[in-house]
Design an enzyme around this catalytic site. Structure first.
Site, mmCIF file in Angstrom:
data_model
loop_
_atom_site.group_PDB
_atom_site.id
_atom_site.type_symbol
_atom_site.label_atom_id
_atom_site.label_comp_id
_atom_site.label_asym_id
_atom_site.label_seq_id
_atom_site.Cartn_x
_atom_site.Cartn_y
_atom_site.Cartn_z
ATOM 1 C CD GLU A 68 51.880 -36.182 -48.127
ATOM 2 O OE1 GLU A 68 53.100 -36.457 -48.824
ATOM 3 O OE2 GLU A 68 52.467 -35.145 -47.774
ATOM 4 C CG ASP B 215 49.825 -33.025 -46.441
ATOM 5 O OD1 ASP B 215 51.062 -32.923 -46.591
ATOM 6 O OD2 ASP B 215 49.118 -33.994 -47.005
ATOM 7 C CB SER C 62 54.966 -33.749 -48.805
ATOM 8 O OG SER C 62 54.351 -34.736 -49.930
ATOM 9 C CB ILE D 296 65.000 -18.742 -53.522
ATOM 10 C CG1 ILE D 296 63.862 -18.428 -51.755
ATOM 11 C CG2 ILE D 296 65.979 -20.202 -52.567
ATOM 12 C CD1 ILE D 296 63.911 -18.628 -51.082
ATOM 13 C CG ASP E 290 64.030 -19.807 -59.793
ATOM 14 O OD1 ASP E 290 64.189 -21.344 -59.398
ATOM 15 O OD2 ASP E 290 64.655 -19.045 -59.262
#
Ligand SMILES: *[C@@H]1O[C@H](CO)[C@@H](O)[C@H](O)[C@H]1NC(C)=O
Ligand SMILES: *[C@@H]1O[C@H](CO)[C@@H](O)[C@H](O)[C@H]1NC(C)=O
Ligand SMILES: *[C@@H]1O[C@H](CO)[C@@H](O)[C@H](O)[C@H]1NC(C)=O
Length: 558
Positions: free
Chosen positions: A267, A271, A478, A521, A541
């Protein structure tokens, strides 16, 4: 066969000092390729009279630690002072000028780029460039796009210029160097493997050269004993962002957080690699925060994997200099976070926004809800499960997309409506429009009047991450949050360079003036809780928010 021999003729004798090695003929190699970069083929020799703009990047005369020192004492440099420090050392400018003059390029032909004197552009012929760089140019073509480019397999610089010049272009860098790439310029490989180049092309940051790195910082929050790794970052740059090689982040440990370099975290590596892969050379801080917060289990989260946001917030809000952009790729089922804790944390995010920081959170990877979506209040109802802190109205929540032409929903993209926080004014019109088209679908499964998220989105599948020395493919929102944070770090860079304040809490701006700066999108949905989830629609949305960022449009809008 013919190309093959042409190749040997063209490149066998590159960067060799001429017999009379004068001051400007004593070449030392700057960069070379062993073979032609993938996707390109040799087409022909470069016509020696063909002219092009040669850009020369000078080494800058300042060091970052100097600026850090300034910041610590709350002093700020004026624009003029700052420009003074990015200005190359006078001896660099002098040496380069003498070299250009020796090649018949007068001071009048030299263009200094505005907003910093660290790049020099000169118009040269192929023959001139070849003499200047001790090389041979050729015409290459890109087999997929048919694009032709004049490049070289190797180039050098006079020995004494190596300490004054970082880079000369175009030389050995074969990717599209020009800005303003449209989606269709994104290589088709980006549909199966996302790299920084894919994101920089897709979100239009590629042609932007940061100007205010001395006054801007990006922050990445890490929790749960997941650490960013320095060796992996360098391996990542070497493979995916070569010009950033050597760039470093600094780790700050909070609340007993550790920094175990023998345990690279996927992770944290994701990042740091992808935020800086876009925002380089913006200085970057990684916080490793220890501890765990209060917690109410539910079926999806039976043990405490929630994050100690409060400790981190108290620490960060106490700092003199807070980054302009912060990304956090953590979140939990909202119902597992005690309401009072969530409210306190959300208020502190508001405080962070008001001090000039834009706070991004990933929207979650379970569509409208993970697991069986049962409530943990004793009634065991099945309801959509919003994620916190994405559900806090004072953060900017980032959903996930995939594919490139067009970008569509990644079906894991977390999205929905908070049960703790009501819908803030800035999004009411956009949300009402969506709810209007939704009608009674899912009535009772979500809180119609709740804070709706995500606000924006970005790619989330197939990210090529280096972890433990190996390239692995990573998916999830993530990946989306640090991507958007990287883009917004550059937006802040631009604003700072224009003498404007940092963006800070950005949602009211995003839903109004800046809404047209996003790629809408409109295809896909985010299944969960036994349903097919919300469908993406034109406009905002609860799957992809307003869409994915277009840096060049946003730059003009903010
Ligand atoms: C980055 O910083 C860390 C911690 O200070 C250090 O161990 C590492 O060698 C640095 N890497 C580079 C490439 O400077
Ligand atoms: C809810 O589920 C839990 C565990 O699955 C069970 O112990 C409890 O009796 C259930 N409550 C109701 C009201 O059905
Ligand atoms: C989500 O998309 C993946 C491909 O990216 C697919 O394998 C999976 O079946 C989809 N899940 C649902 C619930 O539609």
């Amino acid at each position: 066969m013919l190309w093959c021999s042409a190749f040997i003729l063209l490149f066998a004798h590159i960067v060799i000092a001429s017999p009379v090695a004068g001051r400007w003929d004593d070449f030392v190699e700057k960069h070379s390729w062993v073979e032609i970069p993938k996707g390109w083929e040799l087409y022909s020799e470069a016509p020696s009279s063909y002219t092009f703009d040669l850009r020369i990047g000078l080494k800058q005369g300042w060091s970052l630690s100097y600026f850090r020192g300034f910041d610590r004492y709350g002093q700020h440099l004026s624009k003029e002072e700052a420009e003074e420090f990015v200005r190359p050392r006078p001896e660099s400018a002098e040496a380069v000028e003498a070299w250009l003059k020796a090649h018949g390029i007068a001071a009048d032909d030299v263009v200094h780029r505005t907003g910093g004197a660290d790049w020099i552009t000169v118009r040269v012929s192929v023959a001139q460039a070849e003499r200047m760089l001790g090389t041979k140019y050729a015409v290459f073509y890109h087999t997929k796009s048919g694009e032709m480019a004049v490049r070289t397999m190797s180039y050098g610089l006079p020995r004494e210029l190596h300490s004054h010049i970082n880079l000369v272009a175009p030389t050995t860098y074969f990717s599209n160097e020009e800005p303003a790439a449209s989606d269709s310029d994104t290589p088709s490989s980006c549909d199966s493997k996302i790299t920084p180049d894919c994101l920089r092309t897709l979100y239009n940051t590629e042609g932007y050269a940061p100007r205010a790195a001395h006054k801007n910082t990006l922050g990445i929050a890490g929790y749960l004993e997941d650490y960013a790794n320095h060796a992996d970052l360098q391996a990542f740059y070497k493979q995916f962002r070569p010009d950033a090689t050597g760039f470093n982040y600094s780790t700050v440990r909070v609340n007993g957080g550790l920094d175990d370099q023998t345990k690279p975290g996927v992770e944290s590596n994701l990042d740091v690699q992808y935020s800086t892969g876009i925002s380089f050379p913006t200085p970057t801080t990684f916080w490793s925060t220890g501890g765990s917060p209060p917690f109410k289990p539910d079926t999806h989260t039976p043990t405490n994997t929630n994050e100690p946001y409060l400790e981190w917030l108290n620490f960060v809000l106490g700092q003199k200099e807070i980054p302009s952009v912060i990304s956090t790729s953590y979140g939990d089922d909202e119902q597992t976070v005690p309401r009072d804790y969530a409210t306190e944390v959300c208020n502190l995010f508001a405080q962070l926004g008001s001090t000039g920081t834009t706070v991004f959170f990933s929207s979650g990877d379970f569509g409208v809800g993970g697991g069986d979506c049962k409530t943990n209040d004793g009634t065991n109802q099945t309801l959509f499960q919003p994620m916190f802190p994405a559900s806090c109205p004072f953060v900017t929540a980032v959903g996930g997309t995939t594919k490139t032409n067009p970008e569509v929903v990644a079906n894991l993209s977390g999205g929905g409506f908070s049960r703790y926080f009501s819908s803030p004014g800035y999004q009411r019109t956009a949300v009402k429009k969506y709810l209007g088209t939704l009608g009674n679908t899912y009535a009772g499964l979500f809180a119609k009047g709740g804070r709706a998220y995500p606000d924006v989105s970005a790619q989330s599948m197939n990210f090529q991450v280096v972890a433990g020395g190996k390239v692995i493919s990573v998916a999830g929102t993530s990946a989306s949050s640090p991507t958007v944070a990287g883009v917004f770090a550059l937006l802040n860079d631009y604003r700072i360079s224009e003498g404007k304040p940092k963006l800070g809490f950005v949602n009211p701006l995003l839903y109004s003036t800046a809404a047209s700066g996003f790629n809408d999108i409109t295809s896909g949905s985010n299944p969960g809780c036994g349903t097919s989830g919300f469908a993406a629609r034109p406009g905002w949305d609860p799957v992809t928010g307003l869409g994915t960022p277009d840096f060049s449009k946003l730059k003009d809008l903010v």
